[in-house]
Design a protein around this motif. Structure first.
Motif, PDB file in Angstrom:
ATOM      1  N   TYR A   7     -12.426  48.205 -20.159  1.00 41.20           N
ATOM      2  CA  TYR A   7     -12.159  48.242 -18.716  1.00 41.20           C
ATOM      3  C   TYR A   7     -13.146  49.186 -18.011  1.00 41.20           C
ATOM      4  N   VAL A   8     -13.245  50.394 -18.549  1.00 41.65           N
ATOM      5  CA  VAL A   8     -14.055  51.423 -17.889  1.00 41.65           C
ATOM      6  C   VAL A   8     -15.550  51.077 -17.974  1.00 41.65           C
ATOM      7  N   SER A   9     -15.987  50.603 -19.145  1.00 42.96           N
ATOM      8  CA  SER A   9     -17.418  50.289 -19.278  1.00 42.96           C
ATOM      9  C   SER A   9     -17.796  49.099 -18.385  1.00 42.96           C
ATOM     10  N   SER A  10     -16.924  48.101 -18.301  1.00 44.36           N
ATOM     11  CA  SER A  10     -17.221  46.958 -17.408  1.00 44.36           C
ATOM     12  C   SER A  10     -17.327  47.436 -15.962  1.00 44.36           C
ATOM     13  N   LYS A  11     -16.382  48.263 -15.593  1.00 43.14           N
ATOM     14  CA  LYS A  11     -16.300  48.725 -14.201  1.00 43.14           C
ATOM     15  C   LYS A  11     -17.582  49.458 -13.786  1.00 43.14           C
ATOM     16  N   TYR A  12     -18.017  50.403 -14.631  1.00 35.18           N
ATOM     17  CA  TYR A  12     -19.172  51.214 -14.225  1.00 35.18           C
ATOM     18  C   TYR A  12     -20.520  50.579 -14.556  1.00 35.18           C
ATOM     19  N   ILE A  13     -20.623  49.945 -15.739  1.00 29.56           N
ATOM     20  CA  ILE A  13     -21.942  49.441 -16.153  1.00 29.56           C
ATOM     21  C   ILE A  13     -22.301  48.168 -15.398  1.00 29.56           C
ATOM     22  N   PHE A  14     -21.292  47.311 -15.164  1.00 27.78           N
ATOM     23  CA  PHE A  14     -21.574  46.115 -14.352  1.00 27.78           C
ATOM     24  C   PHE A  14     -21.210  46.364 -12.894  1.00 27.78           C
ATOM     25  N   ASP A  15     -20.883  47.611 -12.580  1.00 25.80           N
ATOM     26  CA  ASP A  15     -20.590  48.029 -11.214  1.00 25.80           C
ATOM     27  C   ASP A  15     -19.668  47.008 -10.537  1.00 25.80           C
ATOM     28  N   MET A  16     -18.568  46.682 -11.226  1.00 32.89           N
ATOM     29  CA  MET A  16     -17.734  45.569 -10.763  1.00 32.89           C
ATOM     30  C   MET A  16     -17.109  45.832  -9.399  1.00 32.89           C
ATOM     31  N   GLN A  17     -17.339  44.902  -8.482  1.00 33.31           N
ATOM     32  CA  GLN A  17     -16.792  44.985  -7.126  1.00 33.31           C
ATOM     33  C   GLN A  17     -15.943  43.739  -6.916  1.00 33.31           C
ATOM     34  N   ASP A  18     -14.998  43.827  -6.013  1.00 35.24           N
ATOM     35  CA  ASP A  18     -14.051  42.722  -5.866  1.00 35.24           C
ATOM     36  C   ASP A  18     -14.681  41.387  -5.471  1.00 35.24           C
ATOM     37  N   ASP A  19     -15.848  41.421  -4.820  1.00 31.01           N
ATOM     38  CA  ASP A  19     -16.434  40.133  -4.416  1.00 31.01           C
ATOM     39  C   ASP A  19     -17.519  39.649  -5.378  1.00 31.01           C
ATOM     40  N   ASP A  20     -17.621  40.260  -6.543  1.00 36.18           N
ATOM     41  CA  ASP A  20     -18.633  39.824  -7.507  1.00 36.18           C
ATOM     42  C   ASP A  20     -18.279  38.493  -8.145  1.00 36.18           C
ATOM     43  N   VAL A  21     -19.321  37.768  -8.538  1.00 34.97           N
ATOM     44  CA  VAL A  21     -19.152  36.610  -9.418  1.00 34.97           C
ATOM     45  C   VAL A  21     -19.976  36.951 -10.653  1.00 34.97           C
ATOM     46  N   TYR A  22     -19.263  37.217 -11.721  1.00 32.37           N
ATOM     47  CA  TYR A  22     -19.878  37.767 -12.927  1.00 32.37           C
ATOM     48  C   TYR A  22     -20.029  36.664 -13.964  1.00 32.37           C
ATOM     49  N   TRP A  23     -21.147  36.711 -14.720  1.00 34.46           N
ATOM     50  CA  TRP A  23     -21.324  35.693 -15.767  1.00 34.46           C
ATOM     51  C   TRP A  23     -21.959  36.303 -17.011  1.00 34.46           C
ATOM     52  N   CYS A  24     -21.204  36.277 -18.090  1.00 38.98           N
ATOM     53  CA  CYS A  24     -21.726  36.696 -19.388  1.00 38.98           C
ATOM     54  C   CYS A  24     -21.891  35.419 -20.206  1.00 38.98           C
ATOM     55  N   ARG A  61     -20.662  52.171  -7.651  1.00 38.36           N
ATOM     56  CA  ARG A  61     -19.589  53.080  -8.061  1.00 38.36           C
ATOM     57  C   ARG A  61     -20.131  54.446  -8.470  1.00 38.36           C
ATOM     58  N   ILE A  62     -21.261  54.425  -9.184  1.00 42.77           N
ATOM     59  CA  ILE A  62     -21.917  55.689  -9.512  1.00 42.77           C
ATOM     60  C   ILE A  62     -23.273  55.628  -8.838  1.00 42.77           C
ATOM     61  N   SER A  63     -23.476  56.503  -7.838  1.00 41.43           N
ATOM     62  CA  SER A  63     -24.647  56.287  -7.013  1.00 41.43           C
ATOM     63  C   SER A  63     -25.746  57.336  -7.162  1.00 41.43           C
ATOM     64  N   SER A  64     -25.527  58.345  -7.998  1.00 47.39           N
ATOM     65  CA  SER A  64     -26.617  59.306  -8.183  1.00 47.39           C
ATOM     66  C   SER A  64     -26.588  59.845  -9.603  1.00 47.39           C
ATOM     67  N   MET A  65     -27.726  60.328 -10.061  1.00 47.47           N
ATOM     68  CA  MET A  65     -27.791  60.922 -11.394  1.00 47.47           C
ATOM     69  C   MET A  65     -26.908  62.169 -11.464  1.00 47.47           C
ATOM     70  N   ALA A  66     -26.780  62.859 -10.344  1.00 47.04           N
ATOM     71  CA  ALA A  66     -25.940  64.063 -10.335  1.00 47.04           C
ATOM     72  C   ALA A  66     -24.490  63.672 -10.625  1.00 47.04           C
ATOM     73  N   ASN A 123     -10.521  44.061 -15.027  1.00 53.25           N
ATOM     74  CA  ASN A 123     -11.026  44.496 -13.726  1.00 53.25           C
ATOM     75  C   ASN A 123     -10.713  43.506 -12.600  1.00 53.25           C
ATOM     76  N   GLY A 124     -10.088  42.396 -12.921  1.00 48.40           N
ATOM     77  CA  GLY A 124      -9.738  41.422 -11.883  1.00 48.40           C
ATOM     78  C   GLY A 124     -10.939  40.736 -11.261  1.00 48.40           C
ATOM     79  N   ILE A 125     -11.979  40.566 -12.046  1.00 47.17           N
ATOM     80  CA  ILE A 125     -13.222  39.985 -11.521  1.00 47.17           C
ATOM     81  C   ILE A 125     -13.140  38.452 -11.542  1.00 47.17           C
ATOM     82  N   THR A 126     -14.005  37.791 -10.771  1.00 52.19           N
ATOM     83  CA  THR A 126     -14.200  36.344 -10.903  1.00 52.19           C
ATOM     84  C   THR A 126     -15.343  36.137 -11.873  1.00 52.19           C
ATOM     85  N   GLN A 127     -15.137  35.308 -12.885  1.00 52.91           N
ATOM     86  CA  GLN A 127     -16.245  35.068 -13.802  1.00 52.91           C
ATOM     87  C   GLN A 127     -16.496  33.595 -14.052  1.00 52.91           C
TER      88      GLN A 127
END
Ligand code: PRX
Length: 649
Positions: free
Chosen positions: A289-306, A26-31, A326-330
């Motif tokens: 919502y926003v921190s999960s989305k960017y920091i865990f780079d949440m994508q629709d096909d992810d399987v996330y585990w905390c 989601r965020i792909s460069s330092m710029a 974020n509608g993730i699978t966990q």
């Protein structure tokens, strides 16, 4: 190679994400990070409004922020239902039949709840709560094992505007009483028990014990997890399964004011009484919502585990709210990571194809000690991103995590934050930030973090100071429940208008934040905060104890171990039996995590002439066996020799 040289080399190693990872992120460069970060600091209303618009608001806000330090209101005037955003929002499209929670019980049962099923369960339980008279703003204490119903209970409370107060299942009946009392809760949601390391933790029994002393609870919902014999008090206790059996799976989510209280979570501070940290709705939802989305780079096909427990803030923000928004699978797991052995988590990573794995340094150190054979004999190739939270991660542990779990290819997000901050504040963004083992790197969007010296000046590169946040952020705590004065005094007293975190830190020449640890009398044991004063009061509440001083000692796995020094009342003799009894007493008053690793009974404690216990000396004594620095304020020097003898130094 000497240890010192090795760690020096490690600290200077920089790990950049691979080109493939960056390209898809989601965020792909330092710029891109720098541009958005600048906007989030210079024009917070623009940044946060754009992000917030991705969510569902039943009525729009009039103003993004109203800041009268130290009191913030975010998304002022808006109406929102946090639960609707975590569940209903995903029902209109293809996410409807996507797995929301893939759960494993410790004994091995497996359950999957799709978003549609989760919605139905949450609605049914919300209907039950309402039918039984639970009202908006009423406080509901949740004391559950790690089962989907823990998240369902939280979401159902949020849905009807009730304020949950989750208490970690490892805490004792006494801790439940304190939290019931401080929050004036009238409803409890619990389970007959839960599984931990092959044993049953009898949760309902602890609730019963607590309710003998705290009389204001009108109803107790009991989820049947173990099927063990459970006493149910007529007119008060209700089985969850019986209640939901006839409840409707439909429930209309009402919009609540953006500042409507969402939950209270108790955390330790430097005084004896835990603080009820209050979080509210709109800002907390947006922040997680926003921190999960960017920091865990949440994508629709992810399987996330905390791997955290919902009883801690990590479980609130990064199991229940952020990921579901974020509608993730966990993946969710009930039990101990080493049950039946240290391969358990890696088996689950392999079985469910986990892509993102978030855990604590203390767990990583335990895995290292258990041996490489456990991860090496499993296929962990589905992983693409790793995370760490709870305490500074030592570079050796970081390298092991990177190599043995991440196969050398996964970025590691070392996330610094607190119960009070609600969401991650300092962390790499996995698609762009160059990672160095041991640093949480750079501030997240909207976080104006700095390190200040005693005079309020910003420290120079590599100079240590106090970590502060200079501007309000959406998921910040709003107050300490019922105690505005303590809120102001604890967090906003050091520098005008700025939040002090209580952590010491330094920034390196590249601007990376290196968190050193707590500056106050708070220990970090296995990534959990424990106030030394809390453990001391627990010890002193035993009839044999006259005085107690508790300090931390570096510990290989836990980070810090609890060491207690005690004097006994006149006529009571020290014995090993007494030490065992005192350890158990602390377990009973607070919970097993607070049991001292060592108890030293001595004739006297080191004190200043004015009678203050000199914990600094005790800390040094347990760490090095010696005392250095200024001891001129010590009242009686002979105490030191006696303590050294007791410690065998
Ligand atoms: O000292 C910091 C440490 O944990 C404290 C917050 O504890 P708690 O409110 O229980 O929340 C833990 C989970 C967010 C902080 O003041 N801490 C947390 N994360 C890190 C950390 N220290 C260093 N690096 C981290 N990534």
């Amino acid at each position: 190679m000497s240890q010192k040289i090795e760690s020096h080399l490690v600290e200077n190693r920089v790990f950049k994400p691979s080109k493939e990872f960056s390209k898809a992120a989601r965020i792909s460069s330092m710029a891109q990070y720098k541009r958005l970060y600048k906007e989030s600091i210079d024009k917070p209303a623009t940044f946060w409004a754009r992000e917030a618009k991705e969510l569902v608001w039943q009525k729009p806000w009039k103003k993004v922020l109203d800041w009268k330090a130290p009191f913030a209101k975010w998304f002022v005037g808006a109406k929102v239902n946090v639960c609707e955003n975590c569940v209903d929002r995903h029902l209109d499209g293809p996410r409807r039949n996507k797995a929301a929670i893939i759960w494993e019980g410790e004994p091995g049962e497996k359950r999957t709840l799709t978003y549609q099923q989760l919605h139905r369960e949450v609605c049914r339980f919300a209907n039950v709560l309402e039918a039984r008279g639970v009202k908006a703003k009423e406080r509901v204490l949740i004391y559950m094992p790690m089962v989907p119903e823990a998240a369902i209970a939280m979401l159902a409370c949020a849905r009807i505007g009730a304020v949950h107060n989750v208490v970690f299942g490892g805490f004792s009946a006494e801790s439940i009483i304190d939290r019931l009392d401080d929050s004036e809760s009238t409803t409890v949601i619990t389970a007959d028990g839960g599984y931990r390391r092959g044993k049953i933790v009898p949760l309902k029994a602890s609730v019963d014990e607590a309710l003998k002393k705290y009389k204001k609870v009108e109803r107790v919902f009991v989820y049947q997890r173990t099927g063990e014999k459970t006493t149910m008090k007529r007119g008060r206790d209700l089985w969850w399964h019986e209640e939901v059996a006839s409840a409707s799976g439909k429930h209309t989510p009402k919009g609540f004011d953006s500042e409507h209280p969402l939950f209270i979570l108790y955390t330790s501070g430097s005084t004896g009484k835990p603080k009820g940290i209050l979080h509210t709705s709109g800002g907390y939802l947006v922040g997680t919502y926003v921190s999960s989305k960017y920091i865990f780079d949440m994508q629709d096909d992810d399987v996330y585990w905390c791997t955290a427990d919902v009883g801690w803030i990590t479980g609130h923000s990064y199991i229940t709210y952020g990921p579901l928004a974020n509608g993730i699978t966990q993946v969710m797991y009930e039990g101990a990571p080493n049950y039946p052995d240290f391969g358990r988590l890696w088996d689950m990573v392999e079985e469910y194809g986990v892509t993102t794995f978030y855990t604590a340094p203390t767990a990583i150190r335990a895995f290292i000690k258990a041996g490489d054979k456990f991860p090496e004999s499993r296929d962990l190739s589905s992983l693409r991103l790793l995370g760490s939270v709870g305490e500074p991660i030592n570079p050796e542990a970081w390298m092991w995590y990177h190599d043995k779990i991440g196969g050398g290819r996964c970025p590691i997000v070392d996330t610094w934050w607190q119960t009070e901050t609600g969401a991650i504040m300092i962390s790499p963004l996995p698609g762009c930030t160059p990672c160095k083992p041991g640093t949480a790197t750079l501030p997240f969007f909207g976080v104006d973090a700095a390190i200040l010296d005693e005079t309020g000046q910003e420290c120079k590169a590599n100079e240590g100071g106090k970590l502060v946040i200079r501007k309000p952020w959406p998921s910040m705590l709003r107050t300490i429940y019922g105690d505005k004065t303590r809120y102001k005094k604890t967090y906003w007293n050091d520098y005008p208008g700025m939040y002090t975190a209580g952590d010491g830190a330094r920034r390196d020449k590249d601007g990376n934040f290196w968190i050193v640890g707590r500056l106050d009398d708070v220990l970090n044991v296995s990534g959990h905060r424990l106030g030394t004063a809390e453990v001391e009061s627990a010890l002193v509440s035993h009839k044999a104890v006259a005085e107690a001083a508790v300090v931390g000692k570096p510990h290989e796995i836990k980070g810090q171990a609890v060491v207690a020094f005690l004097t006994l009342k006149e006529g009571i003799a020290s014995s090993d039996k007494m030490k065992v009894e005192l350890r158990n007493h602390v377990g009973k008053v607070i919970g097993a995590i607070a049991k001292p690793d060592a108890i030293h009974i001595t004739p006297a404690l080191p004190k200043t002439r004015s009678g203050k216990i000199m914990r600094r000396l005790l800390k040094e004594l347990v760490a090095t066996g010696k005392v250095s620095g200024n001891v001129t304020t010590l009242e009686d020097y002979s105490v030191i020799a006696a303590l050294q003898k007791e410690l065998g130094k």
